[in-house]
Scaffold this motif. Structure first.
Motif, short mmCIF file in Angstrom:
data_model
loop_
_atom_site.label_atom_id
_atom_site.label_comp_id
_atom_site.label_asym_id
_atom_site.label_seq_id
_atom_site.Cartn_x
_atom_site.Cartn_y
_atom_site.Cartn_z
N GLY A 251 24.20 37.16 35.17
CA GLY A 251 23.01 36.37 35.45
C GLY A 251 23.24 34.87 35.37
O GLY A 251 23.03 34.14 36.33
N LYS A 252 23.70 34.41 34.19
CA LYS A 252 23.94 32.98 34.02
C LYS A 252 25.33 32.57 34.51
O LYS A 252 25.54 31.47 35.03
N LEU A 253 26.30 33.47 34.34
CA LEU A 253 27.67 33.16 34.70
C LEU A 253 28.33 34.37 35.33
O LEU A 253 28.35 35.46 34.75
N GLY A 254 28.86 34.19 36.52
CA GLY A 254 29.61 35.24 37.19
C GLY A 254 31.10 35.06 36.97
O GLY A 254 31.59 33.95 36.74
N LEU A 255 31.84 36.18 37.05
CA LEU A 255 33.28 36.15 36.83
C LEU A 255 33.97 37.06 37.85
O LEU A 255 33.42 38.09 38.24
N ALA A 256 35.19 36.68 38.25
CA ALA A 256 35.98 37.55 39.11
C ALA A 256 37.46 37.28 38.90
O ALA A 256 37.86 36.15 38.61
N GLY A 257 38.27 38.32 39.05
CA GLY A 257 39.71 38.20 38.95
C GLY A 257 40.37 38.63 40.25
O GLY A 257 39.77 38.56 41.32
N PHE A 258 41.60 39.11 40.12
CA PHE A 258 42.33 39.56 41.31
C PHE A 258 43.39 40.57 40.90
O PHE A 258 44.08 40.38 39.91
N ASN A 259 43.48 41.65 41.64
CA ASN A 259 44.53 42.68 41.58
C ASN A 259 44.01 44.08 41.32
O ASN A 259 44.65 45.05 41.67
#
Length: 317
Positions: A251-259
């Protein structure tokens, strides 16, 4: 006779002459044949596989794909590591080719000129893997990391996030991470946006490193609403830190990585990521070197990275 003495490291040759012979051999991509008494065309049933690291969680799945395909073919994979160092990769390629393998699989498409020369002159199937953003020596199998970066940027923007920070490795030697970041910035630019903050680290990826970087970035830029990590390991560390601090994700902060590494399956909530098709890359590369695919020489096989939104990115608005 002088050249033979130098390359076999036997007999008396002046230092100056030795240096001239070795420099000429290097520029020509010459690799001696270590099969005693063999003909120049003789091969052994080995496939050389060179990756940057055995400790990086990205590569075991690639190696599994290679091993699965080669099983039963009479070909045996032999592994070497470069530690992301071009000069070390060059030396490993030299050692591998000196045993006259039946094929060579190398991670990445950026190499020193002597390394490219050796692979070009090897006379065997050579497959560069993990990346297709460049010109291969022979064949290549992988994803476009620039495309992966752009697609992630578009997904983040479509979910309503606008103030975005990037966290990743220092990139002079990690070419694929650099390309993803460039693609990510291109995707942001399409929407008139730019990165608000960046945080870089050196050394291996680790959960603790992700926690430290996330804390440092949010202390410096508390108004960010999304953090994009160059890999899942530091992204998972960032997610754990955010959950510990009670931050509303996504909601306040989105996160994403890779692999899309298996580590993510054990987290309290699923980190958004992009599947880099590692198993498929390993299998396709092994099929090319073993002659099981129609694309055997000069193939450029681009696979499509798949977005997994997990639980850390809002639904598109």
């Amino acid at each position: 006779m002088t050249v033979s003495r130098v390359l076999r490291n036997r007999g008396e040759v002046s230092a100056a002459t030795r240096e001239r012979v070795l420099a000429a051999a290097k520029s020509l991509g010459y690799v001696p044949n270590r099969i005693a008494g063999g003909l120049a065309s003789q091969r052994v049933n080995l496939v050389g596989v060179i990756i940057p690291s055995l400790s990086n969680m990205v590569f075991p799945e690639v190696l599994r794909g290679i091993s699965d395909v080669l099983e039963g073919t009479g070909l045996q994979p032999v592994f070497g590591t470069s530690n992301y160092l071009p000069e070390r990769e060059e030396q490993v390629i030299y050692e591998m080719l000196s045993w006259r393998p039946s094929g060579l699989i190398v991670a990445g498409i950026e190499h020193t000129e002597p390394a490219r020369a050796m692979m070009s002159n090897a006379g065997i199937p050579v497959v560069e893997i993990m990346d297709v953003d460049g010109d291969p020596v022979d064949s290549m199998v992988g994803i476009s990391h620039r495309r992966a970066g752009r697609e992630m940027a578009r997904a983040i923007i479509a979910s309503g996030y606008r103030r975005i920070g990037f966290l990743g490795t220092k990139m002079p030697l990690d070419h694929r991470a650099k390309k993803r970041m460039e693609g990510f910035e291109e995707g942001l630019a399409e929407a008139g946006l730019a990165l608000e903050d960046r945080e870089f680290y050196s050394g291996g990826s680790a959960l603790a490193k992700g926690r430290e970087m996330t804390q440092a970035m949010l202390a410096r830029s508390p108004d960010l609403d999304f953090l994009y990590y160059s890999n899942d390991m530091i992204g998972a560390g960032g997610l754990l830190w955010c959950l510990e601090k009670g931050i509303d994700v996504p909601g306040k902060l989105g996160l994403a990585g890779f692999n899309n590494v298996e580590l993510l399956d054990g987290l309290p909530c699923r980190l958004a990521t992009m599947d880099a098709c590692r198993l498929e890359i390993g299998r396709a590369a092994a099929e090319i070197v073993s002659g099981q695919r129609e694309e055997s020489t000069g193939a450029a096989l681009e696979l499509t990275p798949r977005l997994n939104p997990g639980d850390t990115i809002r639904a598109p608005r």
